[in-house]
Structure formats: structure tokens, C-alpha cells
Write a protein that holds these residues in place. Structure first.
Motif, PDB file in Angstrom:
ATOM      1  N   THR A 104      -3.157   6.643   4.208  1.00 25.52           N
ATOM      2  CA  THR A 104      -4.505   6.324   4.677  1.00 25.52           C
ATOM      3  C   THR A 104      -4.726   4.840   4.943  1.00 25.52           C
ATOM      4  OG1 THR A 104      -5.282   6.142   2.390  1.00 25.52           O
ATOM      5  CG2 THR A 104      -5.455   8.307   3.437  1.00 25.52           C
ATOM      6  N   GLY A 105      -3.715   4.011   4.697  1.00 22.57           N
ATOM      7  CA  GLY A 105      -3.875   2.576   4.908  1.00 22.57           C
ATOM      8  C   GLY A 105      -3.187   1.796   3.816  1.00 22.57           C
ATOM      9  N   THR A 106      -3.686   0.604   3.519  1.00 24.17           N
ATOM     10  CA  THR A 106      -3.066  -0.228   2.495  1.00 24.17           C
ATOM     11  C   THR A 106      -3.064   0.458   1.141  1.00 24.17           C
ATOM     12  OG1 THR A 106      -3.193  -2.334   1.305  1.00 24.17           O
ATOM     13  CG2 THR A 106      -5.263  -1.410   2.081  1.00 24.17           C
ATOM     14  N   ALA A 107      -1.989   0.239   0.392  1.00 24.42           N
ATOM     15  CA  ALA A 107      -1.858   0.865  -0.926  1.00 24.42           C
ATOM     16  C   ALA A 107      -2.458   0.011  -2.034  1.00 24.42           C
ATOM     17  CB  ALA A 107      -0.378   1.121  -1.228  1.00 24.42           C
ATOM     18  N   ARG A 108      -2.902  -1.183  -1.719  1.00 25.51           N
ATOM     19  CA  ARG A 108      -3.372  -2.092  -2.768  1.00 25.51           C
ATOM     20  C   ARG A 108      -4.505  -1.500  -3.611  1.00 25.51           C
ATOM     21  NH1 ARG A 108      -2.797  -7.470  -3.992  1.00 25.51           N
ATOM     22  NH2 ARG A 108      -4.455  -8.321  -5.279  1.00 25.51           N
ATOM     23  N   PRO A 109      -5.545  -0.887  -3.002  1.00 22.95           N
ATOM     24  CA  PRO A 109      -6.604  -0.310  -3.852  1.00 22.95           C
ATOM     25  C   PRO A 109      -6.078   0.753  -4.811  1.00 22.95           C
ATOM     26  CG  PRO A 109      -7.340  -0.461  -1.577  1.00 22.95           C
ATOM     27  CD  PRO A 109      -5.874  -0.741  -1.571  1.00 22.95           C
ATOM     28  N   ILE A 110      -5.082   1.516  -4.373  1.00 23.19           N
ATOM     29  CA  ILE A 110      -4.493   2.541  -5.246  1.00 23.19           C
ATOM     30  C   ILE A 110      -3.765   1.878  -6.401  1.00 23.19           C
ATOM     31  CG2 ILE A 110      -2.869   4.473  -5.353  1.00 23.19           C
ATOM     32  CD1 ILE A 110      -3.415   4.890  -2.340  1.00 23.19           C
ATOM     33  N   ALA A 111      -2.993   0.852  -6.096  1.00 22.72           N
ATOM     34  CA  ALA A 111      -2.265   0.138  -7.142  1.00 22.72           C
ATOM     35  C   ALA A 111      -3.219  -0.516  -8.127  1.00 22.72           C
ATOM     36  CB  ALA A 111      -1.348  -0.907  -6.515  1.00 22.72           C
TER      37      ALA A 111
ATOM     38  N   SER B 170      12.511   3.851 -10.229  1.00 21.22           N
ATOM     39  CA  SER B 170      11.065   3.983 -10.124  1.00 21.22           C
ATOM     40  C   SER B 170      10.780   5.066  -9.100  1.00 21.22           C
ATOM     41  CB  SER B 170      10.431   2.655  -9.683  1.00 21.22           C
ATOM     42  OG  SER B 170       9.037   2.663  -9.885  1.00 21.22           O
ATOM     43  N   THR B 171       9.563   5.591  -9.114  1.00 22.65           N
ATOM     44  CA  THR B 171       9.152   6.575  -8.119  1.00 22.65           C
ATOM     45  C   THR B 171       8.366   5.876  -7.027  1.00 22.65           C
ATOM     46  OG1 THR B 171       8.808   8.077  -9.985  1.00 22.65           O
ATOM     47  CG2 THR B 171       8.176   8.873  -7.816  1.00 22.65           C
ATOM     48  N   LEU B 172       8.745   6.100  -5.780  1.00 20.18           N
ATOM     49  CA  LEU B 172       8.072   5.467  -4.661  1.00 20.18           C
ATOM     50  C   LEU B 172       7.164   6.454  -3.937  1.00 20.18           C
ATOM     51  CD1 LEU B 172      10.728   3.235  -2.830  1.00 20.18           C
ATOM     52  CD2 LEU B 172       8.931   2.540  -4.402  1.00 20.18           C
ATOM     53  N   PHE B 173       5.987   5.960  -3.574  1.00 21.49           N
ATOM     54  CA  PHE B 173       5.056   6.697  -2.722  1.00 21.49           C
ATOM     55  C   PHE B 173       4.564   5.763  -1.636  1.00 21.49           C
ATOM     56  CE2 PHE B 173       4.844   8.683  -6.870  1.00 21.49           C
ATOM     57  CZ  PHE B 173       4.828  10.038  -6.580  1.00 21.49           C
TER      58      PHE B 173
ATOM     59  N   VAL C 293       3.712   2.142  -2.962  1.00 23.01           N
ATOM     60  CA  VAL C 293       3.265   2.115  -4.361  1.00 23.01           C
ATOM     61  C   VAL C 293       4.425   2.613  -5.219  1.00 23.01           C
ATOM     62  CG1 VAL C 293       1.709   3.157  -6.059  1.00 23.01           C
ATOM     63  CG2 VAL C 293       0.843   2.522  -3.824  1.00 23.01           C
ATOM     64  N   THR C 294       4.636   1.971  -6.366  1.00 23.59           N
ATOM     65  CA  THR C 294       5.617   2.498  -7.318  1.00 23.59           C
ATOM     66  C   THR C 294       4.889   3.018  -8.556  1.00 23.59           C
ATOM     67  OG1 THR C 294       5.977   0.457  -8.581  1.00 23.59           O
ATOM     68  CG2 THR C 294       7.267   0.744  -6.567  1.00 23.59           C
ATOM     69  N   ILE C 295       5.457   4.067  -9.131  1.00 19.47           N
ATOM     70  CA  ILE C 295       4.960   4.612 -10.401  1.00 19.47           C
ATOM     71  C   ILE C 295       6.166   4.774 -11.323  1.00 19.47           C
ATOM     72  CG2 ILE C 295       3.920   6.631 -11.521  1.00 19.47           C
ATOM     73  CD1 ILE C 295       2.188   7.006  -9.064  1.00 19.47           C
ATOM     74  N   PRO C 296       6.074   4.313 -12.564  1.00 20.08           N
ATOM     75  CA  PRO C 296       7.216   4.420 -13.473  1.00 20.08           C
ATOM     76  C   PRO C 296       7.692   5.866 -13.641  1.00 20.08           C
ATOM     77  CG  PRO C 296       5.559   2.956 -14.382  1.00 20.08           C
ATOM     78  CD  PRO C 296       4.936   3.612 -13.186  1.00 20.08           C
TER      79      PRO C 296
ATOM     80  N   PRO D  11       5.247  11.226  -0.994  1.00 20.16           N
ATOM     81  CA  PRO D  11       6.533  10.754  -1.525  1.00 20.16           C
ATOM     82  C   PRO D  11       7.277   9.914  -0.490  1.00 20.16           C
ATOM     83  CG  PRO D  11       6.224  13.093  -1.972  1.00 20.16           C
ATOM     84  CD  PRO D  11       5.128  12.701  -1.027  1.00 20.16           C
ATOM     85  N   PHE D  12       7.848   8.815  -0.925  1.00 20.68           N
ATOM     86  CA  PHE D  12       8.648   7.986  -0.030  1.00 20.68           C
ATOM     87  C   PHE D  12       9.883   8.779   0.377  1.00 20.68           C
ATOM     88  CE2 PHE D  12      11.359   4.484   1.279  1.00 20.68           C
ATOM     89  CZ  PHE D  12      10.467   3.612   1.888  1.00 20.68           C
ATOM     90  N   PRO D  13      10.212   8.841   1.669  1.00 21.81           N
ATOM     91  CA  PRO D  13      11.341   9.675   2.114  1.00 21.81           C
ATOM     92  C   PRO D  13      12.669   9.246   1.504  1.00 21.81           C
ATOM     93  CG  PRO D  13       9.960   9.039   3.969  1.00 21.81           C
ATOM     94  CD  PRO D  13       9.503   8.215   2.801  1.00 21.81           C
TER      95      PRO D  13
END
Length: 366
Positions: free
Chosen positions: A291-298, A284-287, A344-347, A271-273
């Protein structure tokens, strides 16, 4: 895959329809109609400020704020490198130079006061603070520092309706607070925005500027101005939606907690602090990826039909945007770049249900 879950979730009910129909039937549709003044009164009351000035967009609100503070050619405006493009374009529009400042850490959107101090010059005319995705960022310390320097603060609270810091609504502590009421916002008029201020002289300037320089008892062009008025139909919709904003923020916060609890730990997401004296509004929910760049997760989320804003909008440090690259700082903003790379954001809107949480979890598991 077609997006099935993004951050745009417009809620319109019969009260909204009735409010718009009432103004439509009145034929008083322009930006000077009584519905606009009533909307502004309600905005000022809801946020607990003296003056609210409605306008045609969040970008217009920022442009008006800069003009009201007499920012012009050869002036400089401080902007966090993590801000969106829409924050910087009005600075270019008034002919000023954007000066990009790093954020305090790679897990905060608050300005780094050390970097800020090195970039203040005699040409600095304003500092813009930006609580991205409705997460509380800068605290009372920024207000105190800017008062000491005698530099006004503009708070770009486009995404932060109802966000709180130190028991105050974001956008109410600045010289001018600027908001958007675009379709994606918690208070939506389709397109639109507004400014908040406690200063009566600035409020009057904002009103003149958004109405082609018209002053009470004088015609258009009494002073410089533009046509940035909000139409009465939009104001009626905004006023109706404002009556439910408190409930909507509470619902969003509850969904934010649910999404956070469900997702935390998956795919290395943390979770984003949230600052200890702050309360996000659930835009939005921030994370952040541990482990590194968030692009693959997004990208995995996107493939499952779940939109993540940083990927969707090509989020990058402002000085990496082509239109702003010539204003890049001599030293890169390392915290900002790291934050952008890992976020990363999640709705978390009211439409996010158990079936969506299951889809999100499945995507994160791979």
C-alpha cells in the motif's frame, strides 16, 4: 517502548561453555592457537569448500577479500545499492571507488544485469553480491556473467549462514565468500567473521593478510598485512556453535514459515518473494507493503516492542548515506529505493512464540 522482540537471539549451551573453558585452560589463547585451525577445518567441511579463513569481523573479512584480490586506489568495486553500510566501508578503506548498481526488481536483492553492464569499466576489479537478511538473491547467472568478464565476485553473506541458491550454500560460489559471526548471527562468536574460497593462492594471501604479512618460514612483514586474527576463545565458541548450525537453520526456517503464515495480509503486508531455486536461512522474515511506504507499519511494530531492522538502523540506499553520497550514481537506483521504502522485517528466531505472534498481530491491526 522497550524492545521485547528483536533479531538478536544468542543461544549458548553447556557445550559452548565447555569448549571455551578447554581453550582457556590450555592458555593457548591467541589467533594462532590450534583452536582456530580446528574451527577453520570445520567451517570448510560444513560449507563444502576447500579453504576457510577465520578473522576478527565480517567487515574485516570483506577488507581482507578486497586486499587479496589486489583492489586498490583508482579501482572500482560494484555494490548493490541495497547493501548495508558495512559492505561499502572496506571499499573505501582500500582506496577504491564504490559503484552502486540497482537491483533487478523492487522485490529482489539480486543485481540488475542491465544496469550492471552499463557500469562495468576497465577499472572494475570486483563485484560484491549481498543476500540481505539471509534471503537468496543472485543466482548462477551472475557467476557466469562475471566469469565472462573476468571479474571476481565477493559474496557478502554476513547474514546468510545456510542460505541456499541452486543447491549451493550462499558464499561458496564466489571467488571469496565473506561471513560475520557477530552476536546477531546464526553462528555467533560475539564478534568475528570468516572467508571461504576454493582458490589456494587466494587462501594463502588471506592468511598472510590477516596475520601482519607473516609467511611460513618468514617473519612478520614478509608482505603487507594487518592483525585481523580471530582469538582462540572465539574460535572455540564458533566451533561448538557450528555443530548445531544445521539444526538452528532448520528451526529458523520453520519459524519463518510460521511468522509468514500468521502475518501475511495484515496491514497490507505481503511475504517478500523467495526465488524458486532458493532457500532462506531464517535470519529474519521479510515482508513488503503493498500500500506504500512501510515506515508507519514498522513504527507500529516498534511501539509494540517489536523491532524492524529497516527502521531501527535507518535503512536507505547506500548513496544516500553521508559518507558515500559523493559516489552517488548519475541516475538513481529506482528499484532499490522502492524496495527499501516498502520492506519490513519481523524477527523469526527460536524465541518467537505464540505470545509474540499475538503481539505482532495486535500491532498490525492497530
Amino acid at each position: 517502548m522497550m524492545i521485547i522482540l528483536d533479531n538478536e537471539h544468542v543461544l549458548v549451551n553447556e557445550s559452548d561453555h565447555a569448549a571455551v573453558r578447554e581453550v582457556l585452560d590450555s592458555l593457548d589463547l591467541s589467533g594462532t592457537g590450534s583452536a582456530v585451525a580446528e574451527y577453520e577445518d570445520d567451517l570448510a567441511f560444513w560449507f563444502g569448500v576447500d579453504h576457510a579463513i577465520a578473522c576478527s569481523s565480517g567487515t574485516a573479512a570483506l577488507h581482507l577479500a578486497l586486499l587479496a584480490l589486489d583492489v586498490a586506489v583508482a579501482d572500482e568495486v560494484i555494490i548493490p545499492a541495497t547493501a548495508p553500510v558495512m559492505t561499502a566501508m572496506p571499499v573505501l578503506a582500500v582506496g577504491a571507488t564504490p559503484v552502486f548498481v540497482d537491483v533487478a526488481t523492487s522485490t529482489s536483492f539480486a543485481l540488475d544485469h542491465g544496469d550492471l553492464a552499463t557500469k562495468i569499466t576497465p577499472q572494475t576489479r570486483a563485484i560484491i553480491a549481498v543476500p540481505m537478511w539471509g534471503y537468496p538473491a543472485d543466482g548462477p547467472d551472475l557467476v557466469d556473467v562475471c566469469k565472462g568478464w573476468g571479474i571476481p565476485i565477493i559474496e557478502d553473506a554476513a547474514q546468510a549462514h545456510g542460505t541456499m541458491v541452486a543447491e549451493h550454500y550462499v558464499g561458496t560460489r564466489a571467488t571469496v565468500g565473506c561471513f560475520s559471526t557477530h552476536n546477531r548471527k546464526l553462528l555467533s562468536t560475539g564478534e568475528g567473521g570468516f572467508c571461504l574460497t576454493a582458490d589456494p593462492a587466494i587462501a594463502q594471501r588471506l592468511r598472510e593478510l590477516r596475520n601482519v604479512g607473516k609467511r611460513p618460514g618468514e617473519g612478520f612483514g614478509a608482505v603487507f598485512g594487518l592483525n585481523y586474527k580471530l582469538p582462540s576463545l572465539s574460535a572455540a565458541l564458533g566451533r561448538s556453535q557450528l555443530a548445531r548450525l544445521g539444526t538452528r537453520v532448520a528451526d529458523r526456517r520453520a519459524t519463518l514459515r510460521s511468522v509468514t503464515e500468521h502475518v501475511a495480509g495484515m496491514a497490507g503486508l505481503e511475504p517478500f518473494p523467495i526465488r524458486s531455486d532458493g532457500l532462506p536461512n531464517g535470519y529474519s522474515t521479510l515482508f513488503r507493503s503493498s500500500t506504500g511506504t512501510a515506515r508507519p507499519i514498522a513504527e507500529r511494530l516498534g511501539a509494540a516492542g517489536v523491532a524492524s531492522d529497516p527502521l531501527r538502523y535507518g535503512y536507505k540506499a547506500l548513496y544516500q548515506v553521508p559518507a558515500l553520497a559523493r559516489h552517488a550514481p548519475a541516475t538513481r537506483c529506482a528499484n532499490a529505493e522502492r524496495l527499501i521504502e516498502t520492506v519490513v522485517t519481523i524477527p523469526c528466531h527460536e524465541g518467537v512464540g505464540p505470545q509474540h505472534l499475538g503481539r505482532i498481530a495486535a500491532a498490525l491491526r492497530g
